[in-house]
Design an enzyme around this catalytic site. Structure first.
Site, PDB file in Angstrom:
ATOM      1  N   LYS A  13      15.457 -26.228  18.631  1.00 52.16           N
ATOM      2  CA  LYS A  13      15.640 -26.614  20.043  1.00 52.16           C
ATOM      3  C   LYS A  13      15.095 -28.005  20.337  1.00 52.16           C
ATOM      4  CE  LYS A  13      13.519 -23.099  21.914  1.00 52.16           C
ATOM      5  NZ  LYS A  13      13.229 -22.254  20.745  1.00 52.16           N
ATOM      6  N   ARG A  88      10.803 -18.497  29.352  1.00 55.86           N
ATOM      7  CA  ARG A  88      10.676 -17.582  28.220  1.00 55.86           C
ATOM      8  C   ARG A  88      10.798 -16.124  28.629  1.00 55.86           C
ATOM      9  NH1 ARG A  88       7.638 -20.029  23.391  1.00 55.86           N
ATOM     10  NH2 ARG A  88       7.400 -22.152  24.067  1.00 55.86           N
ATOM     11  N   ARG A 122       9.830 -24.104   4.554  1.00 50.81           N
ATOM     12  CA  ARG A 122       9.392 -25.376   5.106  1.00 50.81           C
ATOM     13  C   ARG A 122       8.049 -25.772   4.496  1.00 50.81           C
ATOM     14  NH1 ARG A 122       9.562 -26.337  11.536  1.00 50.81           N
ATOM     15  NH2 ARG A 122       7.666 -25.110  11.597  1.00 50.81           N
ATOM     16  N   ARG A 155       2.483 -24.048   6.082  1.00 54.98           N
ATOM     17  CA  ARG A 155       1.620 -23.769   7.232  1.00 54.98           C
ATOM     18  C   ARG A 155       1.509 -22.267   7.460  1.00 54.98           C
ATOM     19  NH1 ARG A 155       4.187 -27.101  12.007  1.00 54.98           N
ATOM     20  NH2 ARG A 155       3.896 -25.028  12.838  1.00 54.98           N
ATOM     21  N   ARG A 166       6.766 -13.600  15.527  1.00 53.89           N
ATOM     22  CA  ARG A 166       7.211 -14.490  16.603  1.00 53.89           C
ATOM     23  C   ARG A 166       8.649 -14.178  17.005  1.00 53.89           C
ATOM     24  NH1 ARG A 166       6.366 -20.079  14.043  1.00 53.89           N
ATOM     25  NH2 ARG A 166       7.199 -20.886  15.987  1.00 53.89           N
TER      26      ARG A 166
END
Ligand SMILES: [Zn+2]
Length: 220
Positions: A13, A88, A122, A155, A166
């Protein structure tokens, strides 16, 4: 154009919003950035926000909405904005309706498996923060940053079990907004179901959706 960007964490986003800004010529309003700026400016509101985030508790809607209302009143938002990270929840969407009219909601529809594959591959540079991906944007040398020779690592919040958590929060609290905006005939979907689709291709779709919505708006 007043645009809301919806999509799960890891859907891109932020990246897409900054590209869209150039095309539409309105500012990118990110509630995350607003919060950080307010803390940095050490305003009364900033101090209150800092207390919540130091305690590790969620900043109450009421505060975020006050900040957002203040931001959207600024002169650069008179022609519109691209909102990312807000709303949200349905309650937040209702509060937003009280602050401003929305012209378009774009839903970046990305399945969980794609998000998990993308984020869990990632890699981040410990030294300069550059981001790589084991599948789509490999560093030239294994686990070494192309830019600064720093070490690349995964991470904590890019680990699959954290990502799944999440995503569950998103599906439960935020995804109902897709129907909220669909019922108001404001929603356009952008499906991304192939991991290897480059962000430029997704952006072309977002751009054309936004341009047709803008033309429609000018004719009404
Ligand atoms: Zn680096």
């Amino acid at each position: 154009m007043r645009v809301v960007l919806l999509g799960p964490p890891g859907a891109g986003k932020g990246t897409q919003a900054s590209r869209l800004v150039v095309v539409v010529g309105v500012p990118h309003v990110s509630t995350g950035d607003m919060v950080r700026e307010e803390i940095k400016a050490q305003t009364e509101l900033g101090e209150a926000i800092k207390e919540y985030s130091d305690k590790g508790v969620l900043i109450p809607d009421e505060i975020i909405i006050r900040l957002l209302a203040k931001r959207l009143r600024k002169s650069d938002c008179q022609k519109g904005f691209i909102l990312d990270g807000f709303p949200r929840t349905i309650q937040q969407a209702e509060a937003l309706d009280g602050i401003s009219k929305i012209d378009l909601a774009i839903n970046l529809d990305v399945p969980d498996e794609i998000i998990i594959q993308r984020l869990s591959n990632r890699l981040t540079c410990r030294k300069c923060g550059a981001i790589y991906n084991r599948l789509t944007m490999k560093p030239r040398r294994t686990n070494i940053c192309d830019k600064c020779d720093g070490e690349l690592y995964q991470r904590e919040d890019d680990k699959p079990e954290v990502i799944q958590k999440r995503l569950n929060v998103y599906r439960k609290n935020t995804e109902p907004l897709v129907e909220y905006y669909r019922r108001r005939s404001l929603l356009k979907d952008v499906h991304c179901d192939d991991l290897m689709t480059p962000p430029e291709v997704t952006f072309e779709r977002i751009k054309s959706i936004t341009e047709s919505a803008r033309k429609e708006k000018e004719h009404t």
